[in-house]
Enzyme design. Structure first.
Site, PDB file in Angstrom:
ATOM      1  N   MET A  15       0.838  -1.199   0.000  1.00  8.72           N
ATOM      2  CA  MET A  15       0.000   0.000   0.000  1.00  8.72           C
ATOM      3  C   MET A  15       0.875   1.253   0.000  1.00  8.72           C
ATOM      4  SD  MET A  15      -3.091  -1.130   2.594  1.00  8.72           S
ATOM      5  CE  MET A  15      -4.072   0.332   2.174  1.00  8.72           C
ATOM      6  N   CYS A 108      14.152   0.439  -7.510  1.00  9.69           N
ATOM      7  CA  CYS A 108      13.373   0.317  -6.272  1.00  9.69           C
ATOM      8  C   CYS A 108      12.521  -0.947  -6.289  1.00  9.69           C
ATOM      9  CB  CYS A 108      12.500   1.556  -6.093  1.00  9.69           C
ATOM     10  SG  CYS A 108      11.534   1.550  -4.569  1.00  9.69           S
ATOM     11  N   CYS A 204      10.300   9.984  -6.200  1.00  7.97           N
ATOM     12  CA  CYS A 204       9.793  10.201  -4.844  1.00  7.97           C
ATOM     13  C   CYS A 204      10.779  10.914  -3.930  1.00  7.97           C
ATOM     14  CB  CYS A 204       9.354   8.867  -4.224  1.00  7.97           C
ATOM     15  SG  CYS A 204      10.707   7.716  -3.869  1.00  7.97           S
TER      16      CYS A 204
END
Length: 365
Positions: A15, A108, A204
């Site tokens: 999530m 990632c 990010c």
């Protein structure tokens, strides 16, 4: 509605706090599965609290927890700052300093999200790890296959080419057959507050879009000025550090010439940026390394006609691939392609199926 198997099986959902993974958690919960939500805190929490259009930022962690609370499912936040910096941020910085154009989202997925989340999910006794990616897992004659998402506008297969066969067997992608609008409608149906949340846009850990400041912070003084040289051999000026240039770049070169010039090569060893006309960007073949292969093994001396993507936003192009060794392949376009950048991924397709891929090296012709 997509059903992922037996009722009451335990499924871990990765999530991020966005609408996609939240919709997956709600969908699986409604189907009767025992859903566990896991969110990774990947970088400086304080820096990112107010950042809403990035992945795994402070606001996103809050949103993921809010969705889990609404659904009544357990939710855990795992601190992965050190691992993320070591595996992703440092690699990103070093790639730029080597004159490459890195792809941190793929690193990632490979080094942090899939590898470690799958390990955690197994430790929790989960039957699967589900994510909100827009790709499909198809059961083929020889096991699970990775296919593009049905919505070409949202397909994320380019970013998942490093997924191994073993990982693919354990993963599920419930949104692979949906459009983004359908996902948002699902989230609205479940009453999730993130239903209209904007998609993440930026890298990010670069909250303001200024990747150069990240590089200078981690490797201060590492990028020095040097020469800008025309591909014909004459010097045109001075560059401000190779981190400021990428293959195919035209604007911001800071030099005057009688025709448009583009960055065609970056030499980190001698700290030189080479420029030339657009025609100098055209490439026929190149070598890729660190191959991840998901299909039947290619035989020595075998040439396979496929489609390849060298940027996530570019359409696939016809090419011929051949195996050089267990870790390298030669890719030859059937017609020339422009601005092939070292450090980017080359993902190989047969129609909708991802056959595998690798990283573009400096061996470009």
């Amino acid at each position: 509605m997509i059903n992922l198997g037996d009722k009451q099986s335990t499924i871990v959902v990765a999530m991020s706090g966005g609408v996609d993974s939240s919709a997956v958690a709600a969908m699986l919960h409604e189907q009767g599965h025992n859903v566990i939500g896991i969110t990774l805190q990947l970088y400086d929490h304080g820096m990112a609290v107010g950042k809403k259009n990035a992945c795994c930022a402070g606001q996103d962690i809050y949103d993921a927890k809010m969705v889990a609370n609404k659904l009544g499912i357990p939710h855990y936040v795992l601190d992965y700052e050190s691992k993320f910096k070591e595996s992703v941020i440092d690699n990103f910085v070093d790639s730029y300093l080597q004159g490459e154009t890195p792809l941190p989202c793929v690193q990632c997925n490979k080094s942090v999200k899939f590898r470690d989340l799958i390990k955690t999910a197994r430790e929790l006794g989960a039957a699967q790890l589900a994510t909100g990616h827009y790709v499909r897992k198809v059961n083929g004659d020889n096991g699970a296959e990775l296919h593009t998402g049905l919505d070409p506008a949202k397909d994320q297969s380019y970013f998942l080419f490093t997924t191994t066969k073993e990982q693919l067997e354990y993963l599920s992608f419930p949104l692979g057959g949906l459009t983004k609008d359908e996902t948002r409608r699902l989230a609205s149906k479940f009453g999730l507050e993130v239903a209209d949340k904007p998609d993440s846009q930026d890298i990010c850990f670069v909250p303001d879009g200024n990747y150069k400041s990240v590089i200078n912070k981690i490797r201060p003084g590492a990028s020095e000025s040097g020469k800008i040289i025309h591909v014909n051999g004459f010097e045109l000026g001075e560059h401000s550090g190779i981190i400021n240039y990428t293959i195919g770049q035209r604007r911001g070169l800071g030099i005057a010439y009688n025709e448009p010039l583009y960055v065609v090569k970056i030499d980190p060893k001698d700290n030189i940026v080479y420029v030339g006309p657009e025609s100098a960007l055209h490439v026929q073949e190149f070598i890729i390394k660190n191959i991840n292969w998901l299909a039947d093994e290619i035989k020595d001396n075998e040439k396979l006609e496929v489609e390849v993507k060298i940027r996530s936003t570019r359409p696939p192009r016809l090419a011929e691939i051949s195996k050089l060794d267990d870790d390298k392949m030669k890719v030859k376009f059937l017609s020339e392609e422009k601005a092939v950048a070292p450090g980017q991924a080359c993902v190989i397709y047969a129609g909708e199926r991802v056959l595998g891929g690798g990283w573009i090296t400096r061996d470009i012709r």
